[in-house]
Motif scaffolding. Sequence first.
Motif: not given
Length: 167
Positions: A25-26, A28-39, A44-47
């Motif tokens: 969803t927008p 979960s995508f935002s949360r995943a992007y933030t997690a990726y950029t902050r390492q 529960a990230a979307p696949m």
Amino acid sequence: AFSGSREDLENAFRAAGWSEAELLTPRSFSRAYTAYTRQTGYAAAPMSKLLYRDEKPDLAFQKSFNTMRKRDHIRLWQTEAEGQELWLGAATHDVGVKFKTAGALTHQILPLIDSERAKVVNDLSLSGGVARTGYVERPGAVRTAMIGEEVMTDGRLAVLYLRSSCR
């Protein structure tokens, strides 16, 4: 492949420390992007979408290594054979991130895909979710070099018979 009910499957993966993936969803995508950029991790990230016989998975689980770059994934499709509920799975271990096309990222997977099969079998067995395990030889299975991604496997299918009492 897993023999058991949806509840048995969910209980076995949860007991083994795996998390169900959220839908994309927008938010979960935002949360995943933030997690990726902050390492950082996002259990529960979307696949990404993966289809089997043109169908989306019925369930998806992952085990995070506290970073978006390295995760274990399994996508599961429900089916039936001889009146028994079965689940077919595709499991991979993410070891990094790479560019797929301009601006689009994808995960790089460990090419030794049998090690991910062993991880799933071991995790669920050690947590008490599996009554017994067997293996089926698949002589026609692709064992090396998929298009664009090299993989190596012995081609066997693990079959896990789930415990219905796993909570």
